[in-house]
Scaffold this motif. Structure first.
Motif, PDB file in Angstrom:
ATOM      1  N   LEU A  81       0.830  -1.115   0.021  1.00  0.00           N
ATOM      2  CA  LEU A  81       0.055   0.035   0.108  1.00  0.00           C
ATOM      3  C   LEU A  81       0.940   1.226   0.024  1.00  0.00           C
ATOM      4  N   ILE A  82       0.939   2.097  -1.056  1.00  0.00           N
ATOM      5  CA  ILE A  82       2.009   3.103  -1.183  1.00  0.00           C
ATOM      6  C   ILE A  82       0.985   4.220  -1.723  1.00  0.00           C
ATOM      7  N   SER A  83       1.057   5.080  -0.716  1.00  0.00           N
ATOM      8  CA  SER A  83       0.134   6.479  -0.969  1.00  0.00           C
ATOM      9  C   SER A  83       0.586   7.043  -2.122  1.00  0.00           C
ATOM     10  N   ASN A  84      -0.306   7.610  -3.084  1.00  0.00           N
ATOM     11  CA  ASN A  84      -0.120   8.428  -3.991  1.00  0.00           C
ATOM     12  C   ASN A  84       0.578   9.980  -3.641  1.00  0.00           C
ATOM     13  N   LYS A  85       0.429  10.174  -2.453  1.00  0.00           N
ATOM     14  CA  LYS A  85       1.086  11.352  -1.961  1.00  0.00           C
ATOM     15  C   LYS A  85       2.538  11.210  -1.360  1.00  0.00           C
ATOM     16  N   SER A  86       3.053   9.945  -1.743  1.00  0.00           N
ATOM     17  CA  SER A  86       4.520   9.702  -1.508  1.00  0.00           C
ATOM     18  C   SER A  86       5.399  10.179  -2.418  1.00  0.00           C
ATOM     19  N   ILE A  87       6.631  10.211  -2.550  1.00  0.00           N
ATOM     20  CA  ILE A  87       7.422  10.561  -3.460  1.00  0.00           C
ATOM     21  C   ILE A  87       8.637   9.351  -3.435  1.00  0.00           C
ATOM     22  N   ILE A  88       8.705   8.557  -4.501  1.00  0.00           N
ATOM     23  CA  ILE A  88       9.749   7.461  -4.321  1.00  0.00           C
ATOM     24  C   ILE A  88      10.449   7.295  -5.689  1.00  0.00           C
ATOM     25  N   ILE A 137       6.703   2.534   6.603  1.00  0.00           N
ATOM     26  CA  ILE A 137       7.409   3.698   6.644  1.00  0.00           C
ATOM     27  C   ILE A 137       6.072   4.859   6.917  1.00  0.00           C
ATOM     28  N   CYS A 138       6.252   5.418   8.063  1.00  0.00           N
ATOM     29  CA  CYS A 138       4.979   6.201   8.345  1.00  0.00           C
ATOM     30  C   CYS A 138       5.111   7.669   7.861  1.00  0.00           C
ATOM     31  N   ALA A 139       4.080   8.565   7.785  1.00  0.00           N
ATOM     32  CA  ALA A 139       3.929   9.719   7.213  1.00  0.00           C
ATOM     33  C   ALA A 139       4.973  10.735   7.504  1.00  0.00           C
ATOM     34  N   ASN A 140       5.483  11.584   6.472  1.00  0.00           N
ATOM     35  CA  ASN A 140       6.331  12.507   6.718  1.00  0.00           C
ATOM     36  C   ASN A 140       8.195  12.107   7.104  1.00  0.00           C
ATOM     37  N   SER A 141       8.180  10.811   6.707  1.00  0.00           N
ATOM     38  CA  SER A 141       9.514  10.243   7.085  1.00  0.00           C
ATOM     39  C   SER A 141      10.456  10.234   5.608  1.00  0.00           C
ATOM     40  N   GLY A 150       4.501  -6.600   0.695  1.00  0.00           N
ATOM     41  CA  GLY A 150       3.688  -6.445   2.101  1.00  0.00           C
ATOM     42  C   GLY A 150       4.224  -4.968   2.990  1.00  0.00           C
ATOM     43  N   CYS A 151       4.603  -4.029   2.236  1.00  0.00           N
ATOM     44  CA  CYS A 151       4.944  -2.581   2.766  1.00  0.00           C
ATOM     45  C   CYS A 151       3.831  -1.711   2.750  1.00  0.00           C
ATOM     46  N   VAL A 152       3.827  -0.796   3.636  1.00  0.00           N
ATOM     47  CA  VAL A 152       3.096   0.363   3.563  1.00  0.00           C
ATOM     48  C   VAL A 152       3.903   1.609   3.598  1.00  0.00           C
ATOM     49  N   ILE A 153       3.731   2.613   2.805  1.00  0.00           N
ATOM     50  CA  ILE A 153       4.432   3.782   2.586  1.00  0.00           C
ATOM     51  C   ILE A 153       3.288   4.857   2.524  1.00  0.00           C
ATOM     52  N   PHE A 154       3.198   5.690   3.622  1.00  0.00           N
ATOM     53  CA  PHE A 154       2.189   6.616   3.939  1.00  0.00           C
ATOM     54  C   PHE A 154       2.264   7.921   3.287  1.00  0.00           C
ATOM     55  N   PRO A 155       1.276   8.664   3.111  1.00  0.00           N
ATOM     56  CA  PRO A 155       1.623  10.099   2.653  1.00  0.00           C
ATOM     57  C   PRO A 155       2.838  10.824   3.255  1.00  0.00           C
ATOM     58  N   ASN A 156       3.378  11.713   2.236  1.00  0.00           N
ATOM     59  CA  ASN A 156       4.442  12.620   2.523  1.00  0.00           C
ATOM     60  C   ASN A 156       5.852  11.958   2.776  1.00  0.00           C
ATOM     61  N   VAL A 157       6.073  10.429   2.391  1.00  0.00           N
ATOM     62  CA  VAL A 157       7.182   9.912   2.577  1.00  0.00           C
ATOM     63  C   VAL A 157       7.796  10.387   1.432  1.00  0.00           C
ATOM     64  N   VAL A 158       9.150  10.367   1.536  1.00  0.00           N
ATOM     65  CA  VAL A 158      10.197  10.548   0.363  1.00  0.00           C
ATOM     66  C   VAL A 158      11.210   9.436   0.490  1.00  0.00           C
ATOM     67  N   SER A 205       6.544   8.513  12.303  1.00  0.00           N
ATOM     68  CA  SER A 205       6.251   9.627  11.410  1.00  0.00           C
ATOM     69  C   SER A 205       7.365  10.526  11.843  1.00  0.00           C
ATOM     70  N   SER A 206       7.898  11.412  10.537  1.00  0.00           N
ATOM     71  CA  SER A 206       8.860  12.486  10.668  1.00  0.00           C
ATOM     72  C   SER A 206      10.316  11.957  11.123  1.00  0.00           C
ATOM     73  N   SER A 207      10.397  10.649  10.812  1.00  0.00           N
ATOM     74  CA  SER A 207      11.971  10.346  11.104  1.00  0.00           C
ATOM     75  C   SER A 207      12.594  10.407   9.683  1.00  0.00           C
ATOM     76  N   VAL A 208      13.874  10.347   9.893  1.00  0.00           N
ATOM     77  CA  VAL A 208      15.040  10.597   8.800  1.00  0.00           C
ATOM     78  C   VAL A 208      16.008   9.552   8.776  1.00  0.00           C
ATOM     79  N   ILE A 209      15.957   8.577   8.049  1.00  0.00           N
ATOM     80  CA  ILE A 209      17.076   7.553   7.899  1.00  0.00           C
ATOM     81  C   ILE A 209      18.137   8.151   6.873  1.00  0.00           C
TER      82      ILE A 209
END
Length: 183
Positions: free
Chosen positions: A87-94, A124-128, A103-111, A144-148
């Motif tokens: 499940l990959i949000s259409n509001k993420s940038i990959i 991978i939660c929102a804004n990460s 089996g991954c989920v990528i939430f909105p505003n993830v880069v 959310s909001s973490s940077v790797i």
């Protein structure tokens, strides 16, 4: 297209919002909520029903926050013959050069930047932000909001809190508290 989401708790409800971008026939499985309707989505059974539901449904997503339990349930669903979806949000940038397991989920505003790797069953939660060349091993969770940072390595079952900055290798099954800087 059809989809079963396993888990109708908070994580499952968030995953439902992303699933609605792609799927039109969505149901939940949740042992504690059978017969309920959650956010206009029916809970049609519990885990004991998963085998028989394979006759009607082909796609499944495991929306369980516990990393090890998520792995167990994904393995069980694979053995039954389900298609394990992302499940990959259409509001993420990959980046087209990033690798994402199943089996991954990528939430909105993830880069997710080039040449980074996200293993199977990751959240991978929102804004990460996952910087270039970072590696997140199977069944890890980045809140959310973490940077790797570039070239960081999160080993299997890593759990990264909210607003963390990770810039080095994290040992398997480590849990990093909210707001921590690990460089």
């Amino acid at each position: 297209m059809d989809l079963i989401i396993v888990g109708a708790g908070g994580h499952g409800r968030c995953c439902l919002d992303i699933a609605r971008e792609i799927y039109d026939d969505i149901v939940f499985l949740d042992d504690g909520l059978v017969g309920k309707t959650i956010n206009d989505c029916k809970v049609i059974g519990g885990m004991k029903d998963i085998q028989v539901l394979r006759e009607k449904y082909s796609n499944i997503f495991i929306a369980i926050g516990n990393n090890k339990l998520r792995e167990e349930l994904i393995t069980q669903a694979q053995e039954i013959g389900f298609n394990i979806v992302n499940l990959i949000s259409n509001k993420s940038i990959i980046s087209n050069y990033a690798k994402i397991g199943q089996g991954c989920v990528i939430f909105p505003n993830v880069v997710i930047e080039p040449n980074s790797t996200i293993g199977d069953g990751c959240v991978i939660c929102a804004n990460s932000v996952i910087n270039h060349d970072a590696f997140i091993a199977d069944y890890s969770l980045v809140n959310s909001s973490s940077v790797i940072r570039p070239t960081a390595l999160l080993n299997k079952y890593s759990h990264i809190g909210c607003r963390c900055l990770i810039g080095k290798e994290i040992e398997e099954a480590s849990s990093i508290e909210d707001g921590k800087v690990v460089i």
